[in-house]
Motif scaffolding. Structure first.
Motif, PDB file in Angstrom:
ATOM      1  N   CYS A   1      34.381  36.398  80.363  1.00 44.12           N
ATOM      2  CA  CYS A   1      35.117  35.128  80.363  1.00 44.12           C
ATOM      3  C   CYS A   1      36.263  35.149  79.344  1.00 44.12           C
ATOM      4  CB  CYS A   1      34.169  33.967  80.060  1.00 44.12           C
ATOM      5  SG  CYS A   1      32.952  33.673  81.354  1.00 44.12           S
ATOM      6  N   THR A   2      36.017  35.738  78.199  1.00 46.42           N
ATOM      7  CA  THR A   2      37.060  35.833  77.162  1.00 46.42           C
ATOM      8  C   THR A   2      38.253  36.605  77.684  1.00 46.42           C
ATOM      9  OG1 THR A   2      35.401  35.749  75.406  1.00 46.42           O
ATOM     10  CG2 THR A   2      37.545  36.652  74.827  1.00 46.42           C
ATOM     11  N   CYS A   3      37.982  37.677  78.412  1.00 43.81           N
ATOM     12  CA  CYS A   3      39.052  38.497  78.973  1.00 43.81           C
ATOM     13  C   CYS A   3      39.760  37.770  80.113  1.00 43.81           C
ATOM     14  CB  CYS A   3      38.464  39.822  79.452  1.00 43.81           C
ATOM     15  SG  CYS A   3      39.680  40.947  80.172  1.00 43.81           S
ATOM     16  N   LYS A   4      38.966  37.173  81.030  1.00 43.39           N
ATOM     17  CA  LYS A   4      39.550  36.509  82.205  1.00 43.39           C
ATOM     18  C   LYS A   4      40.474  35.365  81.827  1.00 43.39           C
ATOM     19  CE  LYS A   4      38.403  33.681  86.221  1.00 43.39           C
ATOM     20  NZ  LYS A   4      39.538  34.179  87.016  1.00 43.39           N
ATOM     21  N   PHE A   5      40.038  34.548  80.863  1.00 41.23           N
ATOM     22  CA  PHE A   5      40.828  33.365  80.497  1.00 41.23           C
ATOM     23  C   PHE A   5      41.717  33.612  79.271  1.00 41.23           C
ATOM     24  CE2 PHE A   5      37.073  31.731  82.757  1.00 41.23           C
ATOM     25  CZ  PHE A   5      37.705  31.044  83.789  1.00 41.23           C
ATOM     26  N   ALA A   6      41.856  34.895  78.882  1.00 39.11           N
ATOM     27  CA  ALA A   6      42.749  35.286  77.780  1.00 39.11           C
ATOM     28  C   ALA A   6      42.497  34.451  76.529  1.00 39.11           C
ATOM     29  CB  ALA A   6      44.203  35.165  78.227  1.00 39.11           C
ATOM     30  N   ILE A   7      41.244  34.433  76.125  1.00 37.46           N
ATOM     31  CA  ILE A   7      40.866  33.655  74.931  1.00 37.46           C
ATOM     32  C   ILE A   7      40.883  34.578  73.722  1.00 37.46           C
ATOM     33  CG2 ILE A   7      39.021  32.294  73.883  1.00 37.46           C
ATOM     34  CD1 ILE A   7      38.115  31.699  76.822  1.00 37.46           C
ATOM     35  N   HIS A   8      41.740  34.284  72.764  1.00 41.10           N
ATOM     36  CA  HIS A   8      41.828  35.096  71.549  1.00 41.10           C
ATOM     37  C   HIS A   8      42.109  34.185  70.363  1.00 41.10           C
ATOM     38  CE1 HIS A   8      46.162  34.565  72.087  1.00 41.10           C
ATOM     39  NE2 HIS A   8      45.983  34.963  73.350  1.00 41.10           N
ATOM     40  N   PRO A   9      41.827  34.653  69.170  1.00 35.09           N
ATOM     41  CA  PRO A   9      41.926  33.810  67.969  1.00 35.09           C
ATOM     42  C   PRO A   9      43.344  33.370  67.606  1.00 35.09           C
ATOM     43  CG  PRO A   9      40.573  35.762  67.565  1.00 35.09           C
ATOM     44  CD  PRO A   9      41.281  35.975  68.855  1.00 35.09           C
ATOM     45  N   GLY A  10      44.356  33.746  68.368  1.00 30.65           N
ATOM     46  CA  GLY A  10      45.742  33.422  68.014  1.00 30.65           C
ATOM     47  C   GLY A  10      45.952  31.938  67.813  1.00 30.65           C
ATOM     48  N   SER A  11      45.397  31.141  68.751  1.00 27.31           N
ATOM     49  CA  SER A  11      45.487  29.681  68.615  1.00 27.31           C
ATOM     50  C   SER A  11      44.076  29.192  68.300  1.00 27.31           C
ATOM     51  CB  SER A  11      46.001  29.070  69.926  1.00 27.31           C
ATOM     52  OG  SER A  11      45.963  27.664  69.857  1.00 27.31           O
ATOM     53  N   GLU A  12      43.851  28.896  67.035  1.00 24.69           N
ATOM     54  CA  GLU A  12      42.481  28.650  66.583  1.00 24.69           C
ATOM     55  C   GLU A  12      41.828  27.470  67.289  1.00 24.69           C
ATOM     56  OE1 GLU A  12      39.911  28.141  62.470  1.00 24.69           O
ATOM     57  OE2 GLU A  12      42.093  28.247  62.397  1.00 24.69           O
ATOM     58  N   ALA A  13      42.579  26.401  67.486  1.00 25.89           N
ATOM     59  CA  ALA A  13      42.004  25.210  68.117  1.00 25.89           C
ATOM     60  C   ALA A  13      41.571  25.512  69.545  1.00 25.89           C
ATOM     61  CB  ALA A  13      43.022  24.070  68.102  1.00 25.89           C
ATOM     62  N   ARG A  14      42.456  26.166  70.339  1.00 24.05           N
ATOM     63  CA  ARG A  14      42.103  26.536  71.709  1.00 24.05           C
ATOM     64  C   ARG A  14      40.938  27.518  71.706  1.00 24.05           C
ATOM     65  NH1 ARG A  14      43.462  30.892  75.333  1.00 24.05           N
ATOM     66  NH2 ARG A  14      43.046  30.208  77.477  1.00 24.05           N
ATOM     67  N   TYR A  15      40.981  28.468  70.796  1.00 23.80           N
ATOM     68  CA  TYR A  15      39.944  29.495  70.712  1.00 23.80           C
ATOM     69  C   TYR A  15      38.577  28.869  70.485  1.00 23.80           C
ATOM     70  CZ  TYR A  15      37.275  33.459  68.889  1.00 23.80           C
ATOM     71  OH  TYR A  15      36.311  34.403  68.684  1.00 23.80           O
ATOM     72  N   LEU A  16      38.496  27.938  69.560  1.00 23.44           N
ATOM     73  CA  LEU A  16      37.206  27.329  69.228  1.00 23.44           C
ATOM     74  C   LEU A  16      36.644  26.507  70.389  1.00 23.44           C
ATOM     75  CD1 LEU A  16      37.893  26.198  65.546  1.00 23.44           C
ATOM     76  CD2 LEU A  16      36.404  28.062  66.302  1.00 23.44           C
ATOM     77  N   ILE A  17      37.523  25.723  71.021  1.00 31.01           N
ATOM     78  CA  ILE A  17      37.013  24.818  72.058  1.00 31.01           C
ATOM     79  C   ILE A  17      36.664  25.584  73.344  1.00 31.01           C
ATOM     80  CG2 ILE A  17      39.144  24.098  73.276  1.00 31.01           C
ATOM     81  CD1 ILE A  17      38.050  21.179  72.829  1.00 31.01           C
TER      82      ILE A  17
END
Length: 774
Positions: free
Chosen positions: A291-307
């Protein structure tokens, strides 16, 4: 969830697409043959051929015998499994169609939902996607979030369309939006829903389930139950000791056996056990990475990353893990049911294909204490010649009973006894054994066999039995049936519903409709492959022939009674209700020819008669068979003669060459040559060598010792072992761990060693030594 305030900018976000209601029917993104091939591990081309044959209305016996070239030479058993799987696919598509219509009525059938529905491959996945749309269901957390406007920010955050400031959604006077924490929770719930229903995510979850193991844990239900549970009727009169093995049990879903699944499910339903599926932590790690890979979730934007990370965790814990558990249990249950039905079918097939004992008088004994033992002696043709009731267990009547029995056996020179295995069986067997050992019947060499009574009493009370024997006591009819089960087992056993024949495993836990269908297909296969004479077969036999039914069988008999005997197979087309399609399915399994020696000389003087009608060659192949006979210089009139058979046998080495010369497939040529190399009216059962076990003596259970070696006959086969009649009061059990990897079948003669004796529990443990030839 982090307490950090979201700091997304006020950048304008694109509007969320409106719900689309599209009237077109959803087409799965797989074809039937592709899913069938995947689920059954058969070649896609073969899967396509099987589907075509089934959709055209062909029966399994017909396909298995006459369409081998299209199905890669599969057995009827394999075809039944594939047919069941195909029916599951049809059911899935039907349910998909109805659910699509239901969702469309709610106005929520958008493109995303359509794509998700089109990708489902199991009923569980479909139910998972449908759950939020069920009209009667409680609103899901995602629906609640959507109803207060949190679907838009959830989409934007997950797909990183734009930055969102969640503080602007806070409304202190509205439930679910009162605080930033409430807003964040709603967004997480909707993100979890999007992820859980995503086509690619569901595909990945399916792979995780198929490729990895889960642990099944069972515990004995707590004794501290609620008052309500204590009064639960399901738990009354349950022998909990039967499930002792599972009181603290742990096994992986890849190692669990079908009988264990059925036992655990039954015990759970009876509230004896609690069952838990433990999913290893690495499954979440793999899911999280995907899921992290599919939705391109990375710590770059902390707020988006956390939620979004919170959304993935919520999705897994609340939606995906339960789906994995449901699918695992459903898959195990389906696997166990199919295995149990397969075992039941194999046992039934062995029972039906026992070699007939033809040309002999047989005495049937229906044993009993209070009402005595009912005797019925049948002739070589199965007609009743003598009957009596004896009381062998009373001192005052024992000698008289022996005299009556001896008189009947002596008068008709009968040396075979079929003894029912019901009440008083072992006592009667012991009495018979003593008489035989004392040479009471000399010079006759009397032997007896134990015959299953399962279904005999049901048949004896049936309208059919009453029609044949209107004035006979039902117990005498049962005795006749027992004797006929030895003389012509197939013809007699088809009179009983197969589920009453007592050769299954957990049959009461199986879906009744599926079980009945599977068993009736086995009966049809056996009757069809053995074949019946069109001029002498009863309605009970005819109705089981592939392509026929009870009504069509009756119409055949009525035609036979009205116009006389059939002279050739094609004459079947004159019977009302039998068209070309029905004829195609049944013709190869019906024999037409003279029924006695007197008819043999002039039978083939009639027009259209042919000896091919007495073989398993289908009429559609007669022209090929005749061309083949010309090729090998043989005449049709000589079919069945010794010199004819010898020459056909020599031609078998040319199968491939002959198929090329005659421009047909090799399987068809092979079948024709095989049929022509057998005597006329060849009985398939003679090749299988499943012969009743006739005995002349009985061993006392008290004489048994650990290490004793005995001979016996397999009477039932299950996934946990085989039951063997070793000539004592109770059948012994060869546990699967003591079978040396050998696959035994009902009717097999075996040598076994006694390894345990529990007289109180009436249990005898055996170890398999070898299959006996005698």
């Amino acid at each position: 969830m982090s307490k950090r305030k979201n700091t997304f900018s006020e950048e304008k976000c694109p509007k969320t697409p409106k719900t689309e209601c599209i009237g077109e029917e959803i087409q799965p993104n797989w074809q039937d043959f592709e899913l069938l091939s995947h689920e059954t591990n058969i070649d896609p081309t073969v899967a396509k051929s099987v589907i075509k044959l089934l959709d055209e209305g062909n029966t399994i016996p017909f396909i298995a015998r006459y369409r081998k070239n299209m199905i890669n030479n599969m057995t009827p058993e394999e075809l039944r499994v594939i047919k069941e799987e195909y029916e599951e696919i049809i059911h899935l598509k039907s349910k998909l169609k109805s659910i699509t219509k239901t969702i469309e009525k709610t106005g929520q059938l958008n493109q995303h939902v359509r794509r998700s529905l089109a990708a489902v491959r199991t009923i569980e996945e479909l139910e998972h996607l449908y759950a939020p749309f069920k009209p009667e269901s409680k609103r899901s957390l995602a629906e609640r979030a959507k109803s207060i406007g949190l679907d838009k920010p959830a989409h934007n955050i997950l797909y990183n369309k734009c930055q969102e400031d969640l503080t602007k959604y806070v409304k202190s006077d509205q439930e679910g939006l009162k605080t930033l924490k409430d807003v964040q929770k709603g967004v997480v719930h909707f993100i979890a829903s999007i992820i859980a229903n995503d086509t690619e995510v569901l595909g990945h979850v399916r792979e995780l389930r198929e490729k990895h193991y889960f642990i099944i844990e069972t515990k004995k239900s707590s004794t501290k139950k609620d008052e309500k549970n204590c009064s639960d009727h399901k738990n009354k009169n349950v022998d909990e000791s039967k499930y002792k093995l599972y009181f603290d049990f742990k096994i992986s879903n890849t190692d669990i056996k079908p009988h264990q699944v059925l036992a655990i499910n039954r015990a759970e339903n009876q509230k004896v056990l609690t069952v838990k599926i433990s999913i290893p932590d690495f499954i979440f790690n793999k899911f999280n990475s995907f899921c992290t890979c599919k939705f391109a979730i990375h710590p770059g934007s902390e707020a988006r990353y956390l939620i979004t990370k919170e959304g993935i965790e919520d999705c897994y814990d609340r939606l995906v893990r339960p789906l994995l558990v449901r699918e695992t249990r459903s898959t195990l249950k389906l696997m166990a049911e199919k295995a149990a039905m397969e075992t039941f079918s194999q046992n039934l097939k062995q029972l039906l294909l026992v070699n007939p004992i033809k040309g002999k008088f047989i005495l049937g004994i229906d044993p009993g204490f209070k009402n005595g033992c009912k005797l019925a002696l049948i002739s070589e043709t199965g007609s009743l010649h003598a009957k009596a009731t004896i009381h062998p267990f009373s001192r005052s009547t024992s000698d008289e009973a022996a005299c009556v029995l001896k008189d009947i056996l002596t008068k008709y020179r009968c040396e075979l006894i079929a003894l029912g295995n019901g009440t008083a069986c072992r006592e009667t067997e012991s009495w018979l054994s003593d008489l035989i050992n004392a040479n009471t019947f000399s010079p006759l060499k009397v032997a007896y066999t134990i015959v299953s009574e399962d279904g005999a009493s049901i048949y004896s009370c049936s309208p059919e039995a009453k029609k044949e024997f209107p004035d006979l006591d039902t117990n005498i009819i049962s005795a006749i049936s027992l004797a006929r089960r030895v003389q012509e087992p197939l013809a007699e056993l088809v009179k009983v519903e197969p589920q009453h024949l007592g050769v299954g495993m957990y049959q009461h836990d199986l879906r009744k409709k599926h079980l009945n269908e599977a068993l009736h297909e086995v009966v049809s296969e056996c009757v069809s492959f053995v074949g019946v004479d069109l001029n002498t077969a009863s309605q009970c036999l005819l109705k089981e022939i592939a392509g026929l039914s009870e009504k069509r069988a009756l119409q055949i008999i009525q035609y036979r009674e009205k116009t006389g005997k059939f002279t050739h197979r094609k004459e079947l087309l004159k019977v009302k209700g039998i068209g070309e399609k029905v004829f195609q399915q049944c013709a190869g399994f019906l024999r037409v020819g003279p029924i006695n020696i007197e008819e043999e000389n002039n039978f083939y003087d009639s027009p259209n008669t042919t000896k091919l009608d007495r073989t398993i060659i289908h009429p559609e192949s007669y022209s090929t068979a005749r061309e083949l006979l010309k090729k090998i210089n043989l005449k049709e009139v000589d079919i069945g003669s010794q010199h004819f058979i010898e020459k056909v046998d020599k031609s078998k080495i040319r199968e491939n060459q002959l198929s090329i010369e005659l421009k047909t497939d090799e399987q068809s040529i092979k079948l024709i040559l095989e049929a022509l190399s057998k005597p006329l009216n060849h009985d398939l059962r003679s090749e299988l060598k499943i012969i009743p076990l006739f005995k002349k003596g009985l061993t006392s259970v008290d004489d048994l010792k650990i290490g004793t070696v005995l001979s016996g006959k397999v009477t039932n086969v299950t996934h946990f072992g085989c039951f063997v009649d070793i000539g004592v009061k109770w059948n012994g059990l060869i546990h699967v761990s003591k079978m040396k990897g050998v696959q035994l079948k009902i009717g097999d003669r075996v040598e076994v060693e006694v390894i345990s004796i529990e007289l109180e529990r009436k249990r005898i443990g055996l170890k398999f030594l070898k299959i006996s030839s005698s």
